[in-house]
Every structure is written in C-alpha cells, then in structure tokens.
Design an enzyme around this catalytic site. Sequence first.
Site, PDB file in Angstrom:
ATOM      1  N   CYS A 291       0.832  -1.217   0.000  1.00 39.91           N
ATOM      2  CA  CYS A 291       0.000   0.000   0.000  1.00 39.91           C
ATOM      3  C   CYS A 291       0.863   1.261   0.000  1.00 39.91           C
ATOM      4  O   CYS A 291       1.663   1.477   0.913  1.00 39.91           O
ATOM      5  CB  CYS A 291      -0.928  -0.031   1.216  1.00 39.91           C
ATOM      6  SG  CYS A 291      -1.682   1.549   1.625  1.00 39.91           S
TER       7      CYS A 291
ATOM      8  N   CYS B 107       0.346   3.504   3.014  1.00 35.72           N
ATOM      9  CA  CYS B 107       0.980   2.913   4.203  1.00 35.72           C
ATOM     10  C   CYS B 107       2.474   3.238   4.224  1.00 35.72           C
ATOM     11  O   CYS B 107       3.036   3.560   5.276  1.00 35.72           O
ATOM     12  CB  CYS B 107       0.785   1.400   4.226  1.00 35.72           C
ATOM     13  SG  CYS B 107      -0.943   0.866   4.210  1.00 35.72           S
TER      14      CYS B 107
ATOM     15  N   CYS C 168     -15.344   0.938 -17.884  1.00 42.50           N
ATOM     16  CA  CYS C 168     -15.022  -0.387 -17.331  1.00 42.50           C
ATOM     17  C   CYS C 168     -14.377  -1.295 -18.383  1.00 42.50           C
ATOM     18  O   CYS C 168     -14.991  -1.603 -19.410  1.00 42.50           O
ATOM     19  CB  CYS C 168     -16.296  -1.018 -16.769  1.00 42.50           C
ATOM     20  SG  CYS C 168     -16.167  -2.782 -16.436  1.00 42.50           S
TER      21      CYS C 168
ATOM     22  N   CYS D  92     -16.226  -4.592 -18.981  1.00 44.79           N
ATOM     23  CA  CYS D  92     -17.439  -4.369 -19.780  1.00 44.79           C
ATOM     24  C   CYS D  92     -17.095  -4.314 -21.268  1.00 44.79           C
ATOM     25  O   CYS D  92     -17.831  -4.852 -22.113  1.00 44.79           O
ATOM     26  CB  CYS D  92     -18.127  -3.071 -19.361  1.00 44.79           C
ATOM     27  SG  CYS D  92     -18.588  -2.993 -17.612  1.00 44.79           S
TER      28      CYS D  92
END
Length: 498
Positions: A61, A64, A406, A409
């Site tokens: 992350c 992080c 998307c 999609c």
Amino acid sequence: MASFRGSIWYCIFVLSLIAVAISAAESEEEQSSVLTLDSTNFTDTISKHDFIVVEFYAPWCGHCKKLRPEYEKAASILKSHDIPVVLAKVDANEEANKELATQYDIKGFPTLKILRNGGKSIQEYKGPREADGIAEYLKKQSGPASVEIKSTEAANTFIGDKKIFIVGVFPKFSGEEYENYMSVADKLRSDYEFGHTLDAKHLPQGESSVTGPVVRLFKPFDELFVDFKDFNVDALEKFVEESSMPVVTVFNSDPSNHPFVIKFFNSPDAKAMLFMNFNGEAADSIKSKYQEVAHQFKGEGIILLLGDVEASQGAFQYFGLKEDQVPLIIIQTNDGQKYLKANLEPDHIAPWVKAYKEGKVQAYRKSEPIPEVNNEPVKVVVADTLQDIVFNSGKNVLLEFYAPWCGHCKQLAPILDEVAVSYKSDADIVIAKLDATANDIPSDTFDVRGYPTVYFRSASGKVEQYDGDRTKDDIISFIEKNRDKAAQQESANGKDEL
C-alpha cells in the site's frame, strides 16, 4: 582454479552483504518504537494496555509506505510523553492476520484504530497523518474525555470562535447526570471536544443563574450556542450530533465547510440539496427563503444543504442534473428515491418542500434520453424505458449493467453481440444493456455493486443474477436454463384442443 576461487570469494562477499542487510533490518525492527503485532500476540498485548493505537496496513500500500516514517516518529515522541502512548501495527495482508482485519472491520489501508480499556472500547482514528499532528492528537485522546474549566481564562483557551465545544455545567461532579455526560464525552471524543465546570459564569455567554445540570454546545454558526437538559445517554448523544450541524450546510470551495458536508451525507435523514449560482441575481433571496424552510422543518427528518454550482459538478453528474435547471432543489431519501424541482423561484421553496412532506411530489428518475434508433443486436435500455423493455415486454431479457470506463465491460461487449445475434430469430429473447452510471436502477430488483453486472428476467418475472463465465456458450446455457417458454406451451396446448 583462479577463476573458481574468484567465484567462491564473490559468493562469500554477496552472502556477507545479505547477512549485513538482514542484520540491519532486524536491528531496525528491534529499535522501532512501534510494536509489531500479529495473530499470536495481538489479544494478549491489547489486554495489557488501557490505551493503544493499532495501524492495520498492507506492505504493497502506497499510503501505508508514506505513513510509516511519520507513524514511527510519532511513536518516538509519544513514548516519552507524561503518560506514554503505545503505537502498534499489524500486517493485515498476512493470511494469519486476516481474521483480525475482519474482526476490526478493516476495509482499506492504512486504517488506524484507538483501543481503550484492554480493547473493550474501539474508536476510529480521525486525526492528522504527519508525525507532530499524530502525536498531538493522541495526547488529547489519551487524556481525560472532558477537561475541567475552572476560570474564564481557561474557558477562553478551550472554547474558540471557530470550533464546536461542548460543556457540561454541574452543581457537583457526581451523580447520574454527570456520569452520563462523561459516558457520552468518552464515546464521542474522537469527533468533539468536551469540558465540564461547576460555574457557568466562566463560560462565554454564561449566566450566573445557570447552576446546572445543563449541557451547552458552542458552535461558530447559527445561534452560536444551545442548551440541553436531558441527560439520557441516547438523547444527549443525538443532541450533540444534531446541534453540531448547521441548519443549512454550505457546499462550496471553502475547506472549513467540508467536515459538515461529510456529516451531512452520512446522516440517516432525507437530504434536501439546493444548487444555485452563489453570485446570481436572486442568490440572497433564495438563501434567505431556504433558511426559513430549514427552521420550519427542523427536527422533522429532513436536513438541508446549499451548494454552489461551481463546487457541485460531481453531484450534478451523480444525479444527472444540468446547469440550465439551476436554481434547483433535489431531495434524496435513504431508500434511494429522488424528488426534483428545477428552475425554482424563492417563493417556490417552502410550498414544494411542504408538498414533498405530504407525499404530493412525484419521484424523479435519472435517465439518459430515449434513443431514437435502437436496432443494434444488443438493445439500449435507459431508466425511462426500463419498464417497457424489461418489466412489461412479456419477453425473456438478459440485461447488462455497465460503466463506459469499465475494461471488463468492454471485453464483454462483443460476446454479448454474438449472443444477441444467436437469438436474432427468437422473438422471445432480448439481449440489452444499461449504462448504470447515467441511469437510476431500481435497487429493490437489481443489486449492482460492480461492473459488469448481468441479470436475467424471465417473461413471467423471475429474476436471476448471472455469475458464470463470460463466454458465449455459458451465457446461452444460462438463458436456456432460465427462460420462460410458457407462451410456446400455451400455443401448443391450443392446437391440441382444436
């Protein structure tokens, strides 16, 4: 031989570097001021601390990684505090620690939790993300939930003119009212600052006649302060939450308003949002009338927001609004229903909100325009044609909910085209698609949480979500399994009777 010896010495050199690196890493870990917790030591460690902060993180992350040095520095500062504050961390990406992440409702990284009383009380960390800010925030959080105010000078220090501050006035620091107040202060301390005093004269706008018990909430807007005398815990908590909101929340580019905007959208009440040009001709008149409406319907399950068009483009896109409808007011309820009044005049506001409260306003539905031509194999559905094409057509309909951006999609699109072509001669089957970002979806029928989401509605009304592989053959098999052939059977039965 010399080459062989050289290779050996090279390997020894590399291994030595690795050993030094490992040793340095272990030394760094040993010197860290942040405790490292995992599933084996978490419960035992937490139970030994009255106050501990735990960061749930993932090694990959980015946020992080950015927080790590600040968190470490804050831990170093806090361990030398008058009352040491312990900071800890858990790698929530580790398989063995995922149960902990679930237990503490970790939905993103990094997430910081404040655990009190051996873990019996859990609160979200809502402070800064840089070392000094973290340290100062946690110093306050680790102290008493409410500070005693003993003088006017102390009151002026705590109660600023730009923040919310809650003060309990009591004849003595004991009894049910005092205990309930302290309980609420402890529960809400992450969001608000609390104080308590024996003498209301110390407070701004204090009166010598006020002896308590009473709670006074100071705020930098509306009536500036408000008193409350019900010390039921739930009632007192509700008072703090509701009174700390402006009667009308302002949504503009001013960062000081953003916390109130967040609270507005997190409220369980119906939300009325009036969007306008703050510099327009009728701006002052609209604002004045809107304030009157806010006071008129205060406490009736509806809260109000006033948004500047320039700062509200995201809201316009979400609700499918257009700037030529401004000034407008839209109300959204918790069940997703929306009600719209466009191009309103100042005198329209109160009667329209009253009509909404009486159930006399028709619901608004966000919809793309109905396509003039719809002759492709995969039919285009918009909110305004959903009833006709999907619910009332008497046909078996496979409907894809998609988003234009998307990738999955886009990959599915040619496959659905092939499926649609396969059913070209079957009048009972419709393959269709709906842009879920531009049209409202009936959430009581379709649960769309990601894209693409595909549903099948049979001619008789049975609804099934498709969760198979995105291949032509699998989709066709799903359609054949769930399609309703009642019409064909009725036709066959009619021939038999003849």
